[in-house]
Design a protein around this motif. Structure first.
Motif, short mmCIF file in Angstrom:
data_model
loop_
_atom_site.label_atom_id
_atom_site.label_comp_id
_atom_site.label_asym_id
_atom_site.label_seq_id
_atom_site.Cartn_x
_atom_site.Cartn_y
_atom_site.Cartn_z
N ALA A 1 -32.58 -83.06 30.87
CA ALA A 1 -32.64 -83.34 32.31
C ALA A 1 -32.27 -82.09 33.11
N GLU A 2 -31.31 -81.33 32.62
CA GLU A 2 -30.91 -80.11 33.31
C GLU A 2 -32.04 -79.08 33.28
N GLN A 3 -32.69 -78.93 32.11
CA GLN A 3 -33.77 -77.96 31.99
C GLN A 3 -34.97 -78.33 32.86
N ARG A 4 -35.21 -79.62 33.05
CA ARG A 4 -36.38 -80.07 33.81
C ARG A 4 -36.08 -80.26 35.30
N GLY A 5 -34.85 -79.97 35.71
CA GLY A 5 -34.51 -80.08 37.12
C GLY A 5 -34.40 -81.50 37.62
N TRP A 6 -33.96 -82.42 36.76
CA TRP A 6 -33.86 -83.83 37.13
C TRP A 6 -32.43 -84.24 37.51
N ARG A 7 -31.56 -83.28 37.73
CA ARG A 7 -30.16 -83.60 38.02
C ARG A 7 -29.85 -83.59 39.51
N ALA A 8 -30.84 -83.25 40.32
CA ALA A 8 -30.55 -83.03 41.74
C ALA A 8 -29.99 -84.28 42.41
N GLN A 9 -30.48 -85.46 42.02
CA GLN A 9 -30.03 -86.69 42.67
C GLN A 9 -28.62 -87.11 42.24
N ALA A 10 -28.19 -86.72 41.04
CA ALA A 10 -26.87 -87.13 40.56
C ALA A 10 -26.28 -86.03 39.67
N PRO A 11 -25.97 -84.86 40.23
CA PRO A 11 -25.44 -83.77 39.39
C PRO A 11 -24.08 -84.10 38.79
N VAL A 12 -23.24 -84.80 39.54
CA VAL A 12 -21.91 -85.14 39.03
C VAL A 12 -22.03 -86.07 37.84
N ARG A 13 -22.91 -87.05 37.95
CA ARG A 13 -23.09 -88.02 36.88
C ARG A 13 -23.53 -87.34 35.58
N TYR A 14 -24.46 -86.41 35.69
CA TYR A 14 -24.95 -85.73 34.49
C TYR A 14 -23.91 -84.78 33.92
N THR A 15 -23.22 -84.03 34.78
CA THR A 15 -22.22 -83.07 34.29
C THR A 15 -21.10 -83.78 33.56
N MET A 16 -20.63 -84.89 34.12
CA MET A 16 -19.55 -85.64 33.47
C MET A 16 -20.04 -86.25 32.16
N ALA A 17 -21.29 -86.72 32.15
CA ALA A 17 -21.84 -87.28 30.91
C ALA A 17 -21.94 -86.22 29.82
N GLU A 18 -22.38 -85.02 30.18
CA GLU A 18 -22.48 -83.94 29.20
C GLU A 18 -21.13 -83.61 28.60
N GLY A 19 -20.10 -83.52 29.46
CA GLY A 19 -18.76 -83.23 28.96
C GLY A 19 -18.25 -84.32 28.04
N SER A 20 -18.50 -85.56 28.40
CA SER A 20 -18.04 -86.69 27.58
C SER A 20 -18.73 -86.72 26.23
N PHE A 21 -20.06 -86.54 26.23
CA PHE A 21 -20.81 -86.56 24.97
C PHE A 21 -20.42 -85.39 24.08
#
Length: 623
Positions: free
Chosen positions: A49-69
């Motif tokens: 999602a980060e590579q394809r630019g799909w994080r713009a709507q929820a960057p916090v959600r994705y960043t926290m998910a990446e750290g957790s995983f």
């Protein structure tokens, strides 16, 4: 045919209004992998999602998910980097709690209890709830660990009691608390927790192992503090030996260690026959762990204490012979381990259980001994990393063949997708674009006329503003006017024309009253048409660009992938070799320690045999 149909349906999906957002579908796949506890796949999807630019709507959600995983996968440095990217000003209250939870786990792993206390303070309110949510068992466990570190054992006990009994952390919390209580001199509550843990019936291997360890710890606690015998339920009348035996684990990797402790207690309590039987059992098992090596010296020592000197000499001689063979075996294994490929073969055998070299090492060193060494915390992580690197290398090794097959199919896919895109563009999107362009031009012309002229009975103004019904009324009044002018007498004509004029005036007056509302409606309609036309044009451009990109880039992509596969294979091989070298060095050290210990036992066996022989000689010459 199936391939073409799938491509055609996918292209049609681009034309649909209100279809599912591909970004939301991707996030749904990520959540599915997370709930299946496939954290590696979830992390891969998050990075995609980060590579394809799909994080713009929820960057916090994705960043926290990446750290957790990443944390769940043991990628602690990567998890720290992701959490460090979060800006506190962009976090909601719930996001702050989630971040504090993840940071608490990391600080506990590091042993940074000062930082852990600060993060846990953000989670727990005075009533013990995770603000607006029930207390998470892992939060209770971390609170208990913090309280143990702060020597607040009563507080730690209260937190441990709040972990549900069926949760995997409940056993760890009880055991860690019992150890802390024992070190603080609180033997009775420590025994209570150990006994409670030993009476559980876990289904997983890890908690079963912890239960057996708790049983052995409880037995040792009772052995060292006999006054605790009165606290054992149903064992008040038992002696120390019987109570100790009742607490021992009867299976698992602690069984032989428990038997060794039981035999030592029997020797201390003057029960040499019991001790001798246990030492014989451990000696005959053929293993070489600490309890078994001790048994080879303890058995002749018991026989010597019982004045069975000939039997003691024979036992010392058997121990000496076995220890000499063991030292030679360990030296041979150390020599084999210096061969570069030996460690790789051992790890491969550990992974699939089929390598002859690994089975041979298991037989010579001892199955439990080898696995216990490789399962030590520092080495276990290296073994797991080696397995993951090997799996990645095997997967990459199969890619060139697959890529060649894919490249052969690419030309046919290119032709069919081009046909589908051309059909869609020619038959649907182009027609829609032309229709929307004409409609937009018409509405723009009407709006220009209405907005630029004052309200009047002018034909252009009326036609631009009136709807279809109003235009029909005006045409009907025009026909009535023509009839009155050509077919009526003067007196009737004047009245008829006046009446038509009054009706035309009413029609114009109604349009004048509606003009502001109609102008706004025209503007809205024009804006909607412009947006629709832009959307159609964007879709046409997307199809054309996608086809052009595919045609231009597919060949280069395949070549780039092949080159990248080769580079990754080299890096993976280097990483595996580094871990093999570290593991080989660690095993060399374990073998040297084992050899030194065996040499010490050998010296003691020889001294013991000499001592018994001297006693026999003295008894033979004694009057």
């Amino acid at each position: 045919m199936k391939s073409w149909l799938c491509e055609w349906l996918l292209s049609c999906a681009v034309l649909l209004e209100g279809g599912p957002d591909i970004q939301e579908l991707h996030y749904g796949r990520l959540l599915y992998a997370y709930y299946q506890q496939d954290y590696q796949q979830a992390l891969v999807l998050a990075l995609q999602a980060e590579q394809r630019g799909w994080r713009a709507q929820a960057p916090v959600r994705y960043t926290m998910a990446e750290g957790s995983f990443a944390f769940a996968q043991g990628m602690y440095r990567f998890a720290d980097e992701r959490f460090a990217l979060l800006d506190d000003s962009q976090l909601s209250e719930l996001d702050r709690q989630r971040l504090s939870f993840h940071l608490s786990r990391e600080y506990l792993r590091r042993g940074d209890y000062e930082q852990l206390a600060g993060q846990l303070a953000n989670l727990a309110s005075p009533d013990g709830r995770l603000r607006r949510r029930e207390l998470h068992p892992e939060v209770a466990f971390m609170q208990a660990e913090l309280a143990i570190h702060q020597q607040q054992l009563g507080k730690a006990d209260a937190w441990v009691q709040r972990i549900p009994e069926d949760h995997e952390l409940a056993a760890y919390g009880r055991f860690n608390l019992a150890v802390a209580q024992h070190r603080a001199g609180h033997a009775e509550p420590a025994l209570e927790h150990l006994l409670a843990l030993s009476r559980t019936h876990p289904e997983d291997d890890i908690n079963r192992d912890l239960r057996q360890r708790a049983a052995l710890s409880a037995a040792l606690l009772v052995r060292d503090a006999p006054e605790l015998l009165t606290t054992l339920p149903g064992r008040r009348g038992d002696g120390p030996l019987e109570a100790f035996q009742a607490l021992l684990p009867g299976e698992g990797r602690y069984r032989d260690a428990a038997l060794s402790h039981y035999a030592q207690l029997a020797m201390r309590l003057d029960a040499p026959d019991v001790a001798a039987d246990i030492w014989r059992h451990l000696q005959d098992s053929g293993q070489w762990q600490a309890p078994h090596m001790l048994a080879r010296l303890a058995l002749p020592l018991v026989l010597e204490q019982q004045q069975q000197r000939p039997e003691a000499v024979a036992a010392y001689e058997r121990a000496e012979t076995a220890l000499v063979a063991r030292i030679e075996q360990l030296n041979a294994l150390q020599h084999e381990l210096k061969t570069p490929q030996t460690m790789a073969v051992l790890l491969s055998g550990l992974t699939n259980g089929s390598a002859q070299t690994f089975r041979d090492w298991q037989d010579r060193l001892g199955h439990v001994q080898l696995l216990s060494w490789l399962s030590e915390p520092g080495l276990q992580s290296l073994v797991q990393e080696w397995r993951e690197l090997s799996a990645a290398s095997r997967w990459l090794a199969g890619l060139p063949e697959q890529l060649t097959s894919w490249s052969e199919v690419a030309a046919e896919q290119q032709r069919r997708s081009g046909q589908a895109a051309a059909r869609l563009s020619e038959r649907r999107l182009s027609e829609q674009a032309a229709q929307q362009g004409d409609a937009l031009a018409g509405w723009s012309s009407r709006l220009d006329v209405v907005a630029s002229q004052r309200p009047a009975a002018d034909e252009a103004w009326f036609v631009a503003l009136a709807d279809a019904e109003q235009r029909r009324l005006r045409e009907r009044l025009a026909r009535l006017r023509s009839i009155a002018e050509s077919g009526l007498a003067d007196a009737e004509q004047e009245r008829a024309l006046a009446r038509v004029a009054r009706l035309e005036g009413l029609l114009v007056w109604a349009l004048q009253e509606q003009q502001p509302v109609l102008i706004q409606a025209f503007r809205n309609e024009r804006a909607g048409l412009r947006a629709l036309q832009a959307d159609i044009e964007n879709r046409l451009a997307f199809i054309a660009a996608a086809e052009a990109d595919f045609q231009a880039g597919v060949g280069a992509d395949f070549q780039a992938l092949l080159a990248r596969v080769a580079a990754l294979q080299t890096r993976l091989a280097d990483a595996r070799l580094q871990r093999e070298q570290v593991l080989a060095t660690a095993l060399q050290q374990r073998l040297e320690q084992e050899s030194e210990q065996a040499a010490q036992y050998l010296a003691q066996a020889r001294l013991g045999r000499a001592r018994v022989l001297d006693a026999l000689a003295l008894s033979a010459v004694a009057p």
